[in-house]
Design an enzyme around this catalytic site. Sequence first.
Site, PDB file in Angstrom:
ATOM      1  CG  MET A 257      -1.731   1.263   1.414  1.00 44.53           C
ATOM      2  SD  MET A 257      -2.936   1.518   0.066  1.00 44.53           S
ATOM      3  CE  MET A 257      -3.157   3.302   0.189  1.00 44.53           C
ATOM      4  CD  GLU A 290       2.770  -0.265  -3.705  1.00 45.49           C
ATOM      5  OE1 GLU A 290       2.096   0.717  -3.330  1.00 45.49           O
ATOM      6  OE2 GLU A 290       2.271  -1.223  -4.337  1.00 45.49           O
ATOM      7  CG  HIS A 293       0.874   4.075  -6.159  1.00 48.44           C
ATOM      8  ND1 HIS A 293      -0.131   4.407  -7.027  1.00 48.44           N
ATOM      9  CD2 HIS A 293       0.787   2.731  -5.989  1.00 48.44           C
ATOM     10  CE1 HIS A 293      -0.795   3.307  -7.360  1.00 48.44           C
ATOM     11  NE2 HIS A 293      -0.255   2.277  -6.753  1.00 48.44           N
TER      12      HIS A 293
HETATM   13 ZN   LIG Z   1      -0.853   0.267  -6.733  1.00 54.60          ZN
END
Ligand SMILES: [Zn+2]
Length: 821
Positions: A257, A290, A293
């Site tokens: 995440m 990640e 992001h």
């Molecule tokens: Zn993702």
Amino acid sequence: MRSLTVEEARLRAESLRVDRYTIDLDLDRGPDLFASRAEITFAAASAVDTFVDVKPTQLTSAYLDGAEVAVADLEDGRLPLRLDAGQHVLIVQADMPLRNDGEGIHRAVDPADGNTYLYGMSFLDAAPSVFACFDQPDLKARFRISVTAPTGWTVLGNTRATQVSPGRWELSESVPLSTYHLTVVAGPYHSVTREHDGILLGIHAAQSLAEHLDKDADEIFDVTARAFDEYHRLFGIRYPFGDYHQAFVPEFNAGAMENPGCVTFRDSMVFRSQVPDSERSDRARVIVHEMAHMWFGDLVTMRWWDDLWLNESFAEYMAYRLTGAVSPFQDSWVDFAYFRKRWGLVADQRPSTHPVAGNGAPDAETALSDFDGISYAKGAAALKQLKAFLGDDIFLEGVRRHLRAHSYGNATLDDLFGAWQDAGAKDLDRWVEGWLRTPGADTLRVQGGRLTRTAPAEYPAHRPHGLTVRHLPTGTEHQDQHIEMAGDSARLTWQPTAGTLIIPDAGDDTWANVRYDEYTLAALPGRIGSIADPVTRGAIWLAVRDATADAELSCEFVLTLLEAALPVETEDIAIQSLSGWADNLLLSQYLGGDRQSRDRVAAVVEKRLATASPGSGLQLAAALGFATVQSGSSILPGWLAGEAPPGLVMDAEMRWATLTSLARSGAASLDDIEAELRRDTSAQGVIHAARCRASLPESEAKQAAWQGIMTNAGLSNYEVFALCEGFWRAEHSDLLEPYVERYFDEIATTSAIRTGWLVAETGRLAFPAYAATEATVDRAERLLADASLPSGLRRSVADATDDLRRAIRVRAAKPASRLMS
Ligand SMILES: [Zn+2]
């Protein structure tokens, strides 16, 4: 619990501006709950009736501008607020649950040493079970967080955490973040830190994984550092969130995440046993994903969940594009062909398919279902095509303009395409309409001397394809033809002839179901072993598996192709993908547990195992593949007793894979499982043991597993998944027959004891996938007709039912010829 709708989010964003959250969490209140105090400074544009989101165990008090708000008014996670225009301060105190489902603040106790670990997962709509908030992506605010934790713990978060007194931590104020980005990671974590280009890098894992984390630290830091350099160069904006922590945490639902400054990963990515290189490569890609992001998702965030492709498709595309350049691993596009693209193409052919962009998610809970192969893999494939269509200069310039224009804010599809137009892109409208706003995959077929395109009847659209067609006459020579296909047909340089292969999309560049001509299919088993390019082999297996699911190729043909391909396959990814697919679909769903077919597949994987170099990743992949597909082999029991093939290290994971396989075929007992658990007392050991017990072909074992899946709220998410995975085995169908009906009777009741991700995932994994009969389909349809079924569960059941229908068609087709009609 009610889920925020897009309309409610729009209204609230129009009325409110949130400046700051000052949050105080007391994580030292025992095993069940923690105390949360949130002070929210915000402004209302005009007088308005609205609400703050809070999902506590108990709401202690709430004060708006000093006046008490009745806590009894809390309903369905919403506390109503009546606001005048102007500035406000809301203070909400609550006891919040420590959860075991990977959401909110998750608590796990490591069975290896009894240590407790916590981490926060605020994603989607879980933030209100950590702190009271206006929970939607486009109400960004600054955060100041304080944490009380047991002394001796480490506390991490989105910003730098400083221990100001024993057990008391202050985190520095953040830049504007969405509520779903918030995390706090706390526990006696083992940490390693480095610095790169002025950025403090930290990696963290449980104490029991310390030696394994240390061993991999160089590799993880190296990928991270090089990816930072590359992103700085490509995006032209420096990483905006200060320190960069990567915490490998227990019982994590997703792969990872992207919390700004503090990414959480599933801790199986800290390798305690040997793994094939493909898994190291996969970890590198998740790290790079990640990091993407931090710009796509965190610095610029989608306005609403219907544009989550702005996050996921980009991160996915950047990871596949970059990982080869920032790590030793060059097999990303091989992985894409074998795993990711298949995931998306299967999803794109289901009734539940949706457009890449603007998926229409009416509320946050529904959006969860769209974190699928379409938002990830299809979106990435579309961006790869777009880059080719625009040229890389315009592609990157548009991305930079978009990121600059919306930093610390929110954006939509139109904003991004506006940025590409400003950067010089032309004629984007039709492209966007066909690729991003219309679902479905075209079928590309070789017909005579032409390549033809057929759009799915429900989703006709202009979808231009840029691809390479490879012609392989006899021998090892080949020729390529590049085709830009804007219409429904393109001329090929070659005619299909006996003995030759014509492979459309040999570079796996576009997004389509591909069908081969009759000559190519006839020659394929004799030729597949000599095709040198692993991406082309992946593209071939994509086409073959898709045609098999559509009952256009017989299972017998596929078995023959596996027998030709597997003994000489050189990619560990291919061995893993094909043995997993053979076990789940070919041998179980399509062939209904047929023993002879299973033995044929096991024999060829064993052949590959016998010829792989001792100690190689390929040997390991073949050994794991063999354990996956074998049933009743005479050699497997010896592996646990010291008679493994030379070079194969029987470490914890390999031992469990072997034991699971033995348990499944009835060649291991409950005592064997308990003995193995005494050897491996780790959290992973506990999960493997649960899967092993559920795999035993014994009615008591199945009954116990079922009870756990359907009624035990105390099990962690990973335990539930392991029970589901072990439970259904096609060879145990006689034993499992009563559970087909029970699934449909009982699965909805799990939403009373679990929430969100876990409910949907349990619905998917516990589904009777091998009971491929019309009666099962009828029963599933009756369940789907129940309007009260939660949306995540509905999607799982609907998709699994679609798979069943395909399996029924495959079983009904006559297996005599290669082609079915
Ligand atoms: Zn993702």
